[in-house]
Write a protein that holds these residues in place. Structure first.
Motif, PDB file in Angstrom:
ATOM      1  N   TYR A  14      35.686  31.611  35.736  1.00  0.00           N
ATOM      2  CA  TYR A  14      35.553  33.012  35.760  1.00  0.00           C
ATOM      3  C   TYR A  14      36.831  33.844  35.293  1.00  0.00           C
ATOM      4  CZ  TYR A  14      33.633  37.461  37.712  1.00  0.00           C
ATOM      5  OH  TYR A  14      33.232  38.846  37.595  1.00  0.00           O
ATOM      6  N   ASP A  15      36.602  34.957  34.496  1.00  0.00           N
ATOM      7  CA  ASP A  15      37.909  35.602  34.110  1.00  0.00           C
ATOM      8  C   ASP A  15      38.192  36.642  35.312  1.00  0.00           C
ATOM      9  OD1 ASP A  15      39.364  37.384  32.721  1.00  0.00           O
ATOM     10  OD2 ASP A  15      37.977  38.097  31.445  1.00  0.00           O
ATOM     11  N   MET A  16      39.290  36.404  36.063  1.00  0.00           N
ATOM     12  CA  MET A  16      39.689  37.086  37.057  1.00  0.00           C
ATOM     13  C   MET A  16      40.206  38.403  36.907  1.00  0.00           C
ATOM     14  SD  MET A  16      38.854  35.373  39.851  1.00  0.00           S
ATOM     15  CE  MET A  16      39.839  36.194  41.279  1.00  0.00           C
ATOM     16  N   ALA A  17      40.398  38.774  35.527  1.00  0.00           N
ATOM     17  CA  ALA A  17      40.543  40.290  34.989  1.00  0.00           C
ATOM     18  C   ALA A  17      39.664  40.838  35.460  1.00  0.00           C
ATOM     19  CB  ALA A  17      41.076  40.090  33.641  1.00  0.00           C
ATOM     20  N   ILE A  18      38.214  40.633  35.457  1.00  0.00           N
ATOM     21  CA  ILE A  18      37.295  41.335  35.842  1.00  0.00           C
ATOM     22  C   ILE A  18      37.386  41.915  37.376  1.00  0.00           C
ATOM     23  CG2 ILE A  18      34.848  41.577  36.217  1.00  0.00           C
ATOM     24  CD1 ILE A  18      34.693  39.351  33.963  1.00  0.00           C
ATOM     25  N   VAL A  19      37.904  41.087  38.138  1.00  0.00           N
ATOM     26  CA  VAL A  19      38.068  41.357  39.515  1.00  0.00           C
ATOM     27  C   VAL A  19      39.251  42.358  39.538  1.00  0.00           C
ATOM     28  CG1 VAL A  19      38.701  40.537  41.892  1.00  0.00           C
ATOM     29  CG2 VAL A  19      37.048  39.463  40.444  1.00  0.00           C
ATOM     30  N   HIS A  20      40.334  42.242  39.139  1.00  0.00           N
ATOM     31  CA  HIS A  20      41.517  43.051  38.995  1.00  0.00           C
ATOM     32  C   HIS A  20      40.997  44.437  38.527  1.00  0.00           C
ATOM     33  CE1 HIS A  20      44.713  40.153  39.194  1.00  0.00           C
ATOM     34  NE2 HIS A  20      43.751  39.298  39.378  1.00  0.00           N
ATOM     35  N   ARG A  21      40.202  44.430  37.398  1.00  0.00           N
ATOM     36  CA  ARG A  21      40.022  45.634  36.779  1.00  0.00           C
ATOM     37  C   ARG A  21      39.065  46.412  37.913  1.00  0.00           C
ATOM     38  NH1 ARG A  21      39.550  43.042  32.057  1.00  0.00           N
ATOM     39  NH2 ARG A  21      37.281  42.795  32.326  1.00  0.00           N
ATOM     40  N   ARG A  22      38.061  45.720  38.438  1.00  0.00           N
ATOM     41  CA  ARG A  22      37.058  46.413  39.563  1.00  0.00           C
ATOM     42  C   ARG A  22      38.009  46.931  40.835  1.00  0.00           C
ATOM     43  NH1 ARG A  22      31.705  45.019  41.132  1.00  0.00           N
ATOM     44  NH2 ARG A  22      31.026  45.605  43.156  1.00  0.00           N
ATOM     45  N   LEU A  36      38.640  52.762  59.239  1.00  0.00           N
ATOM     46  CA  LEU A  36      39.483  51.649  58.725  1.00  0.00           C
ATOM     47  C   LEU A  36      40.784  51.791  58.835  1.00  0.00           C
ATOM     48  CD1 LEU A  36      39.467  49.169  56.851  1.00  0.00           C
ATOM     49  CD2 LEU A  36      39.611  50.814  54.761  1.00  0.00           C
ATOM     50  N   GLY A  37      41.478  50.814  59.601  1.00  0.00           N
ATOM     51  CA  GLY A  37      43.081  50.898  59.715  1.00  0.00           C
ATOM     52  C   GLY A  37      43.601  50.240  58.347  1.00  0.00           C
ATOM     53  N   LEU A  38      43.145  49.497  57.977  1.00  0.00           N
ATOM     54  CA  LEU A  38      43.542  48.911  56.693  1.00  0.00           C
ATOM     55  C   LEU A  38      42.508  47.808  55.902  1.00  0.00           C
ATOM     56  CD1 LEU A  38      44.767  45.628  56.618  1.00  0.00           C
ATOM     57  CD2 LEU A  38      46.750  46.798  57.877  1.00  0.00           C
ATOM     58  N   LYS A  39      42.624  48.031  54.578  1.00  0.00           N
ATOM     59  CA  LYS A  39      41.775  46.837  53.802  1.00  0.00           C
ATOM     60  C   LYS A  39      42.885  46.388  52.677  1.00  0.00           C
ATOM     61  CE  LYS A  39      38.123  46.133  50.545  1.00  0.00           C
ATOM     62  NZ  LYS A  39      37.038  46.719  49.832  1.00  0.00           N
ATOM     63  N   ALA A  40      43.034  45.075  52.803  1.00  0.00           N
ATOM     64  CA  ALA A  40      43.993  44.620  51.635  1.00  0.00           C
ATOM     65  C   ALA A  40      42.797  43.871  50.713  1.00  0.00           C
ATOM     66  CB  ALA A  40      44.785  43.392  52.310  1.00  0.00           C
ATOM     67  N   TYR A  41      43.037  44.242  49.389  1.00  0.00           N
ATOM     68  CA  TYR A  41      41.930  43.720  48.448  1.00  0.00           C
ATOM     69  C   TYR A  41      42.681  42.327  47.852  1.00  0.00           C
ATOM     70  CZ  TYR A  41      39.602  48.092  48.048  1.00  0.00           C
ATOM     71  OH  TYR A  41      38.738  49.262  48.382  1.00  0.00           O
ATOM     72  N   SER A  51      45.887  27.445  44.617  1.00  0.00           N
ATOM     73  CA  SER A  51      44.832  27.604  44.941  1.00  0.00           C
ATOM     74  C   SER A  51      43.789  26.862  44.157  1.00  0.00           C
ATOM     75  CB  SER A  51      44.482  29.123  44.673  1.00  0.00           C
ATOM     76  OG  SER A  51      43.101  29.549  45.091  1.00  0.00           O
ATOM     77  N   PRO A  52      42.965  26.198  44.877  1.00  0.00           N
ATOM     78  CA  PRO A  52      41.992  25.397  44.198  1.00  0.00           C
ATOM     79  C   PRO A  52      40.653  26.250  43.678  1.00  0.00           C
ATOM     80  CG  PRO A  52      41.536  25.344  46.609  1.00  0.00           C
ATOM     81  CD  PRO A  52      42.874  26.164  46.400  1.00  0.00           C
ATOM     82  N   VAL A  53      40.680  27.435  43.921  1.00  0.00           N
ATOM     83  CA  VAL A  53      39.475  28.208  43.697  1.00  0.00           C
ATOM     84  C   VAL A  53      39.960  29.661  43.187  1.00  0.00           C
ATOM     85  CG1 VAL A  53      38.145  27.362  45.311  1.00  0.00           C
ATOM     86  CG2 VAL A  53      39.368  29.122  45.902  1.00  0.00           C
ATOM     87  N   ASN A  54      38.844  30.300  42.507  1.00  0.00           N
ATOM     88  CA  ASN A  54      39.023  31.720  42.136  1.00  0.00           C
ATOM     89  C   ASN A  54      38.128  32.359  43.433  1.00  0.00           C
ATOM     90  OD1 ASN A  54      40.381  31.652  39.638  1.00  0.00           O
ATOM     91  ND2 ASN A  54      38.637  31.204  38.669  1.00  0.00           N
ATOM     92  N   GLN A  55      38.822  33.480  44.044  1.00  0.00           N
ATOM     93  CA  GLN A  55      38.186  33.859  44.980  1.00  0.00           C
ATOM     94  C   GLN A  55      38.641  35.595  45.252  1.00  0.00           C
ATOM     95  OE1 GLN A  55      39.019  32.235  49.136  1.00  0.00           O
ATOM     96  NE2 GLN A  55      36.792  31.542  48.837  1.00  0.00           N
ATOM     97  N   TYR A  56      37.829  36.369  45.575  1.00  0.00           N
ATOM     98  CA  TYR A  56      37.807  37.614  45.871  1.00  0.00           C
ATOM     99  C   TYR A  56      37.548  37.581  47.462  1.00  0.00           C
ATOM    100  CZ  TYR A  56      37.075  42.756  46.885  1.00  0.00           C
ATOM    101  OH  TYR A  56      37.043  43.987  47.171  1.00  0.00           O
ATOM    102  N   ALA A  57      38.655  38.097  48.174  1.00  0.00           N
ATOM    103  CA  ALA A  57      38.466  37.825  49.893  1.00  0.00           C
ATOM    104  C   ALA A  57      39.012  38.914  50.561  1.00  0.00           C
ATOM    105  CB  ALA A  57      38.907  36.454  50.169  1.00  0.00           C
ATOM    106  N   PRO A  58      38.827  40.217  50.589  1.00  0.00           N
ATOM    107  CA  PRO A  58      39.321  41.343  51.000  1.00  0.00           C
ATOM    108  C   PRO A  58      39.322  41.076  52.540  1.00  0.00           C
ATOM    109  CG  PRO A  58      37.246  42.069  50.372  1.00  0.00           C
ATOM    110  CD  PRO A  58      37.412  40.578  49.813  1.00  0.00           C
ATOM    111  N   PHE A  59      40.262  41.706  53.209  1.00  0.00           N
ATOM    112  CA  PHE A  59      40.667  41.549  54.649  1.00  0.00           C
ATOM    113  C   PHE A  59      40.669  43.006  55.338  1.00  0.00           C
ATOM    114  CE2 PHE A  59      43.404  41.653  58.276  1.00  0.00           C
ATOM    115  CZ  PHE A  59      43.111  41.057  59.231  1.00  0.00           C
ATOM    116  N   TYR A  60      40.178  43.089  56.356  1.00  0.00           N
ATOM    117  CA  TYR A  60      40.019  44.527  56.930  1.00  0.00           C
ATOM    118  C   TYR A  60      40.546  44.453  58.331  1.00  0.00           C
ATOM    119  CZ  TYR A  60      36.149  45.171  53.281  1.00  0.00           C
ATOM    120  OH  TYR A  60      35.700  45.432  52.068  1.00  0.00           O
ATOM    121  N   LEU A  61      41.100  45.496  58.874  1.00  0.00           N
ATOM    122  CA  LEU A  61      41.239  45.789  60.400  1.00  0.00           C
ATOM    123  C   LEU A  61      40.667  47.005  60.558  1.00  0.00           C
ATOM    124  CD1 LEU A  61      45.128  44.506  60.868  1.00  0.00           C
ATOM    125  CD2 LEU A  61      43.038  43.681  61.645  1.00  0.00           C
ATOM    126  N   TRP A  62      39.833  47.110  61.351  1.00  0.00           N
ATOM    127  CA  TRP A  62      38.920  48.281  61.650  1.00  0.00           C
ATOM    128  C   TRP A  62      39.476  48.754  63.254  1.00  0.00           C
ATOM    129  CZ3 TRP A  62      35.892  50.265  58.413  1.00  0.00           C
ATOM    130  CH2 TRP A  62      35.415  49.434  57.173  1.00  0.00           C
TER     131      TRP A  62
END
Length: 189
Positions: A14-22, A36-41, A51-62
């Motif tokens: 997968y072209d991770m540049a797509i995620v970066h642009r998004r 929302l307290g914080l969201k780390a993209y 990393s063994p994978v391509n992954q988008y995995a945002p983390f949130y603190l509410w």
């Protein structure tokens, strides 16, 4: 405080540049999200930082459960689900939060450590131990400890200005940080 993360694992080619642009185009949309307290993209890219994978995995603190519920029922999450399928959303009860010496810096790296509690472990003692271990390492932006009472698992999420002082198994790159309610997250006493 509620912690939340979902992961969209993408094909190895997968072209991770797509995620970066998004993220570059849409990341600002959570810069003033209520509750929302914080969201780390966050992303992991196959072959990078181990990393063994391509992954988008945002983390949130509410800082409010209502904000989290509104987000999950709202247009942003609906759009992600339409594009990538609706992911399972992990969530934890936030038990401790600390800002680090680099809280004013822009974090570039995030780490996640998941530790199951053994059957005989006292959850309160384990939470206190994990909170007490949140350090003041140079480069630490902020850190949170959270509990999953379904899996009886403690999660520690850390944001770093550059990278952690020692390698960690679950390391992510931070593409954007939204922090509309950062000052409302409960500081560790």
């Amino acid at each position: 405080m509620q912690a939340m993360q979902y992961a969209v694992t993408l094909p190895a080619d997968y072209d991770m540049a797509i995620v970066h642009r998004r993220v570059a185009v849409n990341g600002h949309r959570t810069d003033d999200l209520p509750g929302l307290g914080l969201k780390a993209y966050l992303v992991r890219e196959r072959g990078r930082d181990g990393s063994p994978v391509n992954q988008y995995a945002p983390f949130y603190l509410w800082h409010t459960a209502e904000g989290m519920a509104d987000f999950l029922g709202g247009a942003g999450f609906r759009g992600l689900s339409a594009d990538f399928g609706r992911p399972a959303v992990r969530h934890w009860l936030g038990t401790a939060f600390r800002t680090g010496p680099a809280a004013d810096a822009t974090p570039r790296t995030a780490t996640r450590t998941l530790r199951p509690l053994t059957a005989g472990a006292d959850p309160g003692e384990e939470i206190a131990r994990a909170a007490g271990a949140l350090g003041d390492a140079p480069g630490l932006h902020s850190a949170a400890v959270a509990l999953d009472p379904d899996r009886w698992e403690i999660a520690v999420f850390e944001l770093w200005a550059d990278g952690p002082p020692a390698p960690r198994p679950d390391t992510f790159r931070v593409l954007h940080l939204s922090r509309p309610g950062f000052h409302l997250l409960p500081a560790e006493a």
